[in-house]
Design an enzyme around this catalytic site. Structure first.
Site, PDB file in Angstrom:
ATOM      1  N   HIS A 193      28.807  71.523  19.571  1.00  0.00           N
ATOM      2  CA  HIS A 193      27.295  72.334  18.755  1.00  0.00           C
ATOM      3  C   HIS A 193      25.462  72.341  19.687  1.00  0.00           C
ATOM      4  O   HIS A 193      24.864  72.478  19.007  1.00  0.00           O
ATOM      5  CB  HIS A 193      27.368  71.228  17.212  1.00  0.00           C
ATOM      6  CG  HIS A 193      28.384  71.923  16.147  1.00  0.00           C
ATOM      7  ND1 HIS A 193      29.714  71.262  16.215  1.00  0.00           N
ATOM      8  CD2 HIS A 193      28.653  73.405  16.116  1.00  0.00           C
ATOM      9  CE1 HIS A 193      30.682  72.150  15.877  1.00  0.00           C
ATOM     10  NE2 HIS A 193      29.251  72.703  15.104  1.00  0.00           N
ATOM     11  N   ARG A 300      23.905  77.412   9.091  1.00  0.00           N
ATOM     12  CA  ARG A 300      25.058  76.101   9.621  1.00  0.00           C
ATOM     13  C   ARG A 300      24.274  75.590   7.673  1.00  0.00           C
ATOM     14  O   ARG A 300      22.632  74.955   8.792  1.00  0.00           O
ATOM     15  CB  ARG A 300      25.000  75.867  10.578  1.00  0.00           C
ATOM     16  CG  ARG A 300      26.126  76.887  11.336  1.00  0.00           C
ATOM     17  CD  ARG A 300      26.315  76.026  13.114  1.00  0.00           C
ATOM     18  NE  ARG A 300      27.426  76.830  13.660  1.00  0.00           N
ATOM     19  CZ  ARG A 300      27.618  77.686  14.110  1.00  0.00           C
ATOM     20  NH1 ARG A 300      26.513  78.205  14.809  1.00  0.00           N
ATOM     21  NH2 ARG A 300      28.476  78.409  15.076  1.00  0.00           N
ATOM     22  N   ARG A 336      27.154  78.778   4.906  1.00  0.00           N
ATOM     23  CA  ARG A 336      28.034  77.786   4.900  1.00  0.00           C
ATOM     24  C   ARG A 336      27.559  76.317   4.287  1.00  0.00           C
ATOM     25  O   ARG A 336      26.859  75.403   4.674  1.00  0.00           O
ATOM     26  CB  ARG A 336      28.803  77.682   6.031  1.00  0.00           C
ATOM     27  CG  ARG A 336      29.839  76.820   6.181  1.00  0.00           C
ATOM     28  CD  ARG A 336      30.075  77.097   7.881  1.00  0.00           C
ATOM     29  NE  ARG A 336      29.679  75.665   8.359  1.00  0.00           N
ATOM     30  CZ  ARG A 336      30.268  75.876  10.097  1.00  0.00           C
ATOM     31  NH1 ARG A 336      30.359  76.587  10.542  1.00  0.00           N
ATOM     32  NH2 ARG A 336      29.028  75.121  10.473  1.00  0.00           N
ATOM     33  N   GLU A 434      40.096  79.305  10.038  1.00  0.00           N
ATOM     34  CA  GLU A 434      39.185  78.026  11.872  1.00  0.00           C
ATOM     35  C   GLU A 434      40.320  77.645  12.287  1.00  0.00           C
ATOM     36  O   GLU A 434      40.063  76.324  13.204  1.00  0.00           O
ATOM     37  CB  GLU A 434      37.651  77.756  12.078  1.00  0.00           C
ATOM     38  CG  GLU A 434      37.845  76.876  10.775  1.00  0.00           C
ATOM     39  CD  GLU A 434      35.936  76.216  10.884  1.00  0.00           C
ATOM     40  OE1 GLU A 434      35.391  76.440  11.843  1.00  0.00           O
ATOM     41  OE2 GLU A 434      35.675  75.962   9.908  1.00  0.00           O
ATOM     42  N   ASN A 457      35.367  79.239  17.039  1.00  0.00           N
ATOM     43  CA  ASN A 457      35.175  77.268  18.585  1.00  0.00           C
ATOM     44  C   ASN A 457      36.170  76.267  17.902  1.00  0.00           C
ATOM     45  O   ASN A 457      36.741  76.112  19.103  1.00  0.00           O
ATOM     46  CB  ASN A 457      33.576  77.327  17.678  1.00  0.00           C
ATOM     47  CG  ASN A 457      32.710  78.089  18.157  1.00  0.00           C
ATOM     48  OD1 ASN A 457      33.587  78.943  18.860  1.00  0.00           O
ATOM     49  ND2 ASN A 457      31.604  77.935  17.080  1.00  0.00           N
ATOM     50  N   ASP A 458      36.411  76.698  16.475  1.00  0.00           N
ATOM     51  CA  ASP A 458      37.599  75.513  15.760  1.00  0.00           C
ATOM     52  C   ASP A 458      39.136  76.241  16.011  1.00  0.00           C
ATOM     53  O   ASP A 458      39.631  75.522  16.875  1.00  0.00           O
ATOM     54  CB  ASP A 458      37.159  75.170  14.456  1.00  0.00           C
ATOM     55  CG  ASP A 458      36.102  74.129  14.560  1.00  0.00           C
ATOM     56  OD1 ASP A 458      35.889  72.851  15.115  1.00  0.00           O
ATOM     57  OD2 ASP A 458      35.302  74.152  13.634  1.00  0.00           O
ATOM     58  N   ARG A 468      36.954  70.242  22.021  1.00  0.00           N
ATOM     59  CA  ARG A 468      35.974  70.902  22.022  1.00  0.00           C
ATOM     60  C   ARG A 468      34.864  70.348  22.665  1.00  0.00           C
ATOM     61  O   ARG A 468      33.415  71.022  23.202  1.00  0.00           O
ATOM     62  CB  ARG A 468      35.023  72.192  21.115  1.00  0.00           C
ATOM     63  CG  ARG A 468      34.864  71.759  20.360  1.00  0.00           C
ATOM     64  CD  ARG A 468      34.514  72.432  19.148  1.00  0.00           C
ATOM     65  NE  ARG A 468      33.251  72.711  19.448  1.00  0.00           N
ATOM     66  CZ  ARG A 468      32.811  73.600  17.462  1.00  0.00           C
ATOM     67  NH1 ARG A 468      33.955  73.971  16.613  1.00  0.00           N
ATOM     68  NH2 ARG A 468      31.460  74.362  17.569  1.00  0.00           N
ATOM     69  N   CYS A 505      32.154  84.693  12.673  1.00  0.00           N
ATOM     70  CA  CYS A 505      31.149  84.280  13.619  1.00  0.00           C
ATOM     71  C   CYS A 505      31.367  82.909  14.557  1.00  0.00           C
ATOM     72  O   CYS A 505      30.054  82.691  15.135  1.00  0.00           O
ATOM     73  CB  CYS A 505      30.827  83.799  12.086  1.00  0.00           C
ATOM     74  SG  CYS A 505      31.492  82.107  11.317  1.00  0.00           S
TER      75      CYS A 505
END
Ligand code: PEP
Ligand code: MG
Length: 574
Positions: A193, A300, A336, A434, A457-458, A468, A505
């Site tokens: 992140h 986020r 979210r 995800e 990403n996940d 990650r 996203c």
């Protein structure tokens, strides 16, 4: 002599300036001036730190096991006595007032003078006690640095290139306030992140250099090349000219893309595409206003929870959501629910999970902390009365989680009705796909929800079993892995069958090299960081969707990286 370090460029662009090395072993203490009228506040802040540290040490004392050596308790007693000693207490206060400086700095000066007295002692045992002084002072400095009233050393960091062993998302929140120009770290990968924030803020950065924080020195002139992952210390005039020229070219390119702001995103053969923005910080809100985005596809909210000891209450959250709606000027915003855990930890988190990526994060954590979750649900629902809000649940894995979350949303609605607080009863509810489990069950999630959003990403992390955050497996991070692409296709197709809109996203959506591939897979809603909207729109405008299909049809028979790379090249060269 020029020193070259290499790592992974995680946020593009060239940054040039002086290094500021954050040494985490010791608190990073900087001097700043305290205006005369605020000296009493600074003294009070120091006294608060004395009280806090005294309390901490008493707590430690209470927990010393009864069979521990007597010396252990003796050390703590000695530290407690030092806190009361005039050398530490009164003399530091006098220094704050005389030098008009911050408490951390006054402590540092005081430590230097106490240490010189110890060093002059003949007795070897007494000389070792200077380490105790150092420990007590360090504890006080750390407490002061965490104190909410502490003025961040913003002036000192503005325009600097920060060098550190690692930076957390919470660190990034503070550093971006200080307006750093770039950063380089020993550890870290492109999907952390911290990396995502750096890209969103347009701060050039290189991570995973392994040795930057030991090799680079404070105030050394540095160049960070976030495109190639290179860091240069002591570059000569010719190299500096080269990098300045590249900065200029990048600025011109950005200006050219800005001309597309008001052009709707549509392929050459007429497929309209929704281009939404990912938002997390106040800076993104400013960028959002002028971005030409069709709305916010991902807000986020965890950044509201970082760097503080208690979560924000309903009213505070509502204030933030109102600001978000204002910045988005009537266009839909997707809020979210909080995705804390993994690398985004609030300061109250004492115990780290054994394997945070697989631990209690996102919706799992929210369902275990129903009060915090309920506060957020209420705030989001109330925001839906102020403008077009959609709520999105992160990291769904099992249908039962969705069921519980929906029940809690319903309970929040009932409570608000009883309290006569207004909200939109039709507020759309969506979920992030995800995890591979959710992707495999996405038909079910598509039926239950108003929209889906793919968190690549996940999804990549969990499909390919790579952490990650772990730079040692960054080389395995591959959005083009056939398994990842098949899951993505599966989600988009399930959404189409259920007439449930599917967005993306994750960072993949913001990579212009992948835009055509995603369009070919049927994606019609992209949510990307505001500074990438122009680039992605440019790719969409120059794409003929019909021409992609024959190449996309070959995807099912692709298993190797080389074939996949060739297929992508053919798409991008059309
Ligand atoms: C994702 O996983 O792709 C995503 C958008 O969520 P985050 O990066 O915040 O985990
Ligand atoms: Mg995610």
């Amino acid at each position: 002599m020029t020193l070259l370090l290499t790592g992974t460029g995680i946020s593009p662009g060239i940054a040039m300036g002086k290094a500021h090395v954050l040494r985490r072993g010791r608190p990073d203490v900087l001097e700043y001036a305290i205006p005369r009228q605020h000296l009493d506040d600074e003294v009070a802040r120091f006294q608060r730190a004395l009280t806090t540290v005294t309390r901490q040490l008493r707590e430690i004392q209470r927990h010393i096991p009864s069979d521990a050596p007597r010396d252990v308790a003796g050390f703590i007693d000695a530290h407690l006595l030092m806190l009361k000693d005039h050398l530490l207490a009164e003399d530091t206060i006098s220094l704050i007032r005389e030098r008009q400086c911050n408490a951390e700095w006054a402590l540092k000066l005081q430590q230097d003078s106490i240490v010189s007295v110890f060093d002059a002692m003949e007795d070897a045992y007494l000389r070792t006690r200077r380490d105790d002084v150092a420990h007590v002072i360090e504890r006080l400095q750390r407490t002061l640095l965490e104190d909410e009233g502490a003025a961040p050393a913003q002036r000192e960091l503005r325009g600097r290139l920060v060098v550190a062993d690692d930076l957390s998302p919470a660190d990034m929140v503070l550093l971006q306030h200080a307006q750093i120009a770039g950063f380089v770290t020993d550890a870290g990968g492109p999907l952390s992140h911290t990396a995502i924030m750096a890209r969103g803020l347009g701060i050039p950065a290189v991570v995973g250099t392994r040795a930057a924080s030991t090799l680079l020195r404070d105030d050394e002139p540095l160049v960070i090349d976030g495109d190639t992952g290179m860091v240069l210390a002591g570059a000569d005039a010719r190299l500096r000219r080269h990098f300045r020229q590249r900065q200029k070219t990048a600025r011109e390119h950005t200006r050219a893309l800005q001309a597309l702001t008001d052009t709707p995103a549509c392929t050459r053969d007429g497929q309209a595409v929704q281009l939404m923005a990912n938002v997390e910080l106040a800076e993104d809100l400013r960028a959002l206003r002028h971005s030409g985005a069709d709305g916010v596809g991902l807000y986020r909210t965890e950044y509201l929870f970082l760097n503080r000891s208690t979560p924000p209450d309903e009213e505070e959250q509502l204030r933030h959501y109102r600001k978000l709606l204002n910045a988005s000027q009537g266009r839909p915003v997707t809020i979210r629910t909080v995705d804390l855990g993994a690398d985004k930890l609030a300061v109250d988190t004492v115990t780290a999970a054994l394997n945070p990526a697989l631990g209690l994060r996102a919706i799992r954590r929210s369902l275990q902390e129903p009060e915090v979750f309920m506060t957020q649900l209420r705030a989001i629902l109330r925001a839906s009365h102020l403008g077009p809000v959609r709520i999105m649940l992160p990291m769904l894995t099992t249908p039962a989680e969705l069921e519980q979350a929906l029940e809690l949303i319903e309970r929040a609605r009932q409570r608000l009705r009883r309290e006569r607080k207004r909200f939109d009863p039709e507020m759309p509810i969506g979920g992030m796909i995800e995890t591979p489990a959710a992707a495999l069950l996405c038909e079910h999630f598509a039926r239950q929800l108003d929209f889906l959003s793919i968190g690549t990403n996940d999804l990549i992390q969990y499909t390919l079993a790579i952490d990650r955050l772990d730079e040692s497996v960054t080389y395995l991070y591959d959005p083009l892995h056939p398994a990842v692409l098949r899951l993505i296709r599966m989600i988009i197709d399930a959404g189409a069958r259920q007439a449930t809109p599917v967005a993306m996203c994750g960072e993949m959506a913001g990579d212009p090299q992948l835009t055509r591939l995603l369009l070919g897979l049927g994606l019609t809603e992209f949510s990307v960081r505001p500074n990438m909207l122009g680039e992605i729109k440019h790719r969409i405008l120059e794409t003929d969707l019909g021409a992609l299909h024959p190449i996309i049809d070959e995807l099912d028979s692709v298993y190797t990286e080389e074939v996949m790379t060739r297929l992508l090249q053919r798409l991008n060269n059309l």
